[in-house]
Write a protein that holds these residues in place. Structure first.
Motif, short mmCIF file in Angstrom:
data_model
loop_
_atom_site.label_atom_id
_atom_site.label_comp_id
_atom_site.label_asym_id
_atom_site.label_seq_id
_atom_site.Cartn_x
_atom_site.Cartn_y
_atom_site.Cartn_z
N ARG A 147 -7.57 23.45 -10.12
CA ARG A 147 -7.38 24.45 -9.06
C ARG A 147 -7.54 23.81 -7.69
N ARG A 148 -8.57 22.99 -7.53
CA ARG A 148 -8.81 22.33 -6.25
C ARG A 148 -7.71 21.31 -5.93
N LEU A 149 -7.24 20.62 -6.94
CA LEU A 149 -6.14 19.68 -6.75
C LEU A 149 -4.89 20.41 -6.28
N THR A 150 -4.66 21.59 -6.86
CA THR A 150 -3.50 22.40 -6.49
C THR A 150 -3.56 22.85 -5.04
N MET A 151 -4.77 23.03 -4.51
CA MET A 151 -4.93 23.50 -3.14
C MET A 151 -4.76 22.39 -2.08
N MET A 209 0.82 -1.19 0.00
CA MET A 209 0.00 0.00 0.00
C MET A 209 0.87 1.26 0.00
N ILE A 210 1.97 1.26 0.72
CA ILE A 210 2.83 2.45 0.79
C ILE A 210 3.37 2.80 -0.59
N GLN A 211 3.75 1.79 -1.35
CA GLN A 211 4.26 2.03 -2.70
C GLN A 211 3.17 2.69 -3.56
N LYS A 212 1.94 2.22 -3.45
CA LYS A 212 0.84 2.80 -4.22
C LYS A 212 0.55 4.23 -3.77
N LEU A 213 0.63 4.50 -2.47
CA LEU A 213 0.48 5.88 -1.99
C LEU A 213 1.57 6.76 -2.58
N ASP A 214 2.81 6.28 -2.55
CA ASP A 214 3.93 7.04 -3.12
C ASP A 214 3.68 7.36 -4.59
N GLU A 215 3.24 6.34 -5.34
CA GLU A 215 3.00 6.52 -6.77
C GLU A 215 1.90 7.54 -7.02
N HIS A 216 0.83 7.47 -6.26
CA HIS A 216 -0.30 8.36 -6.50
C HIS A 216 -0.04 9.77 -5.95
N ASP A 217 0.71 9.87 -4.87
CA ASP A 217 1.15 11.19 -4.41
C ASP A 217 1.98 11.86 -5.50
N SER A 218 2.84 11.08 -6.12
CA SER A 218 3.68 11.60 -7.19
C SER A 218 2.84 12.06 -8.38
N LEU A 219 1.83 11.30 -8.74
CA LEU A 219 0.95 11.72 -9.83
C LEU A 219 0.30 13.07 -9.52
N VAL A 220 -0.16 13.24 -8.29
CA VAL A 220 -0.77 14.50 -7.89
C VAL A 220 0.25 15.64 -8.01
N ARG A 221 1.41 15.43 -7.46
CA ARG A 221 2.45 16.48 -7.51
C ARG A 221 2.83 16.82 -8.95
N ARG A 222 2.98 15.81 -9.80
CA ARG A 222 3.34 16.04 -11.19
C ARG A 222 2.24 16.80 -11.93
N CYS A 223 1.00 16.50 -11.63
CA CYS A 223 -0.12 17.22 -12.26
C CYS A 223 -0.15 18.67 -11.80
N VAL A 224 -0.03 18.87 -10.51
CA VAL A 224 -0.06 20.22 -9.94
C VAL A 224 1.09 21.07 -10.49
N SER A 225 2.25 20.46 -10.69
CA SER A 225 3.41 21.21 -11.20
C SER A 225 3.31 21.49 -12.69
N GLY A 226 2.35 20.87 -13.37
CA GLY A 226 2.20 21.07 -14.81
C GLY A 226 2.96 20.05 -15.64
N GLU A 227 3.68 19.18 -14.98
CA GLU A 227 4.46 18.15 -15.68
C GLU A 227 3.56 17.11 -16.33
N LEU A 228 2.40 16.86 -15.73
CA LEU A 228 1.46 15.85 -16.20
C LEU A 228 0.12 16.53 -16.50
#
Length: 107
Positions: free
Chosen positions: A96-100, A1-20
């Motif tokens: 916008r909400r994801l960014t917040m 589960m921790i690996q999946k959390l890491d992966e999905h946290d990363s997806l959120v961060r990448r989207c918020v940063s504009g990378e994804l």
């Protein structure tokens, strides 16, 4: 589960940063919270203890599932009053909400 959390946290961060791009984020995020039953409804005692231990990391994903992605509609529909009254919004507002979101517990 921790690996999946890491992966999905990363997806959120990448989207918020504009990378994804947001559309690709949605495709790759793929209903993470309900798919892994992170609310604990399918869990035994051991799994519920693990979910409780990581509750701060899981909470943003509940928000994404229930308060952002579940309310997402097309940009065209987001312009319609009936959709706005129902609490629906388009991709721009969803981003916008994801960014917040605060992923501080997701370290």
């Amino acid at each position: 589960m921790i690996q999946k959390l890491d992966e999905h946290d990363s997806l959120v961060r990448r989207c918020v940063s504009g990378e994804l791009p947001f559309g690709e984020f949605c495709d790759r995020y793929n209903d993470f919270y309900p798919f892994y039953a992170l609310d604990g409804h399918e869990s035994d005692e051991e799994e519920r203890a693990l979910l409780e231990k990581y509750a701060a990391r899981i909470e943003p994903h509940r928000v994404i599932a229930e308060d952002i992605l579940a309310r997402l509609c097309s940009e065209a529909d987001a312009e319609r009053e009936i959709y706005r009254r129902a609490g629906r919004f388009g991709m721009q507002e969803a981003l916008r909400r994801l960014t917040m979101l605060n992923l501080e517990g997701a370290q």
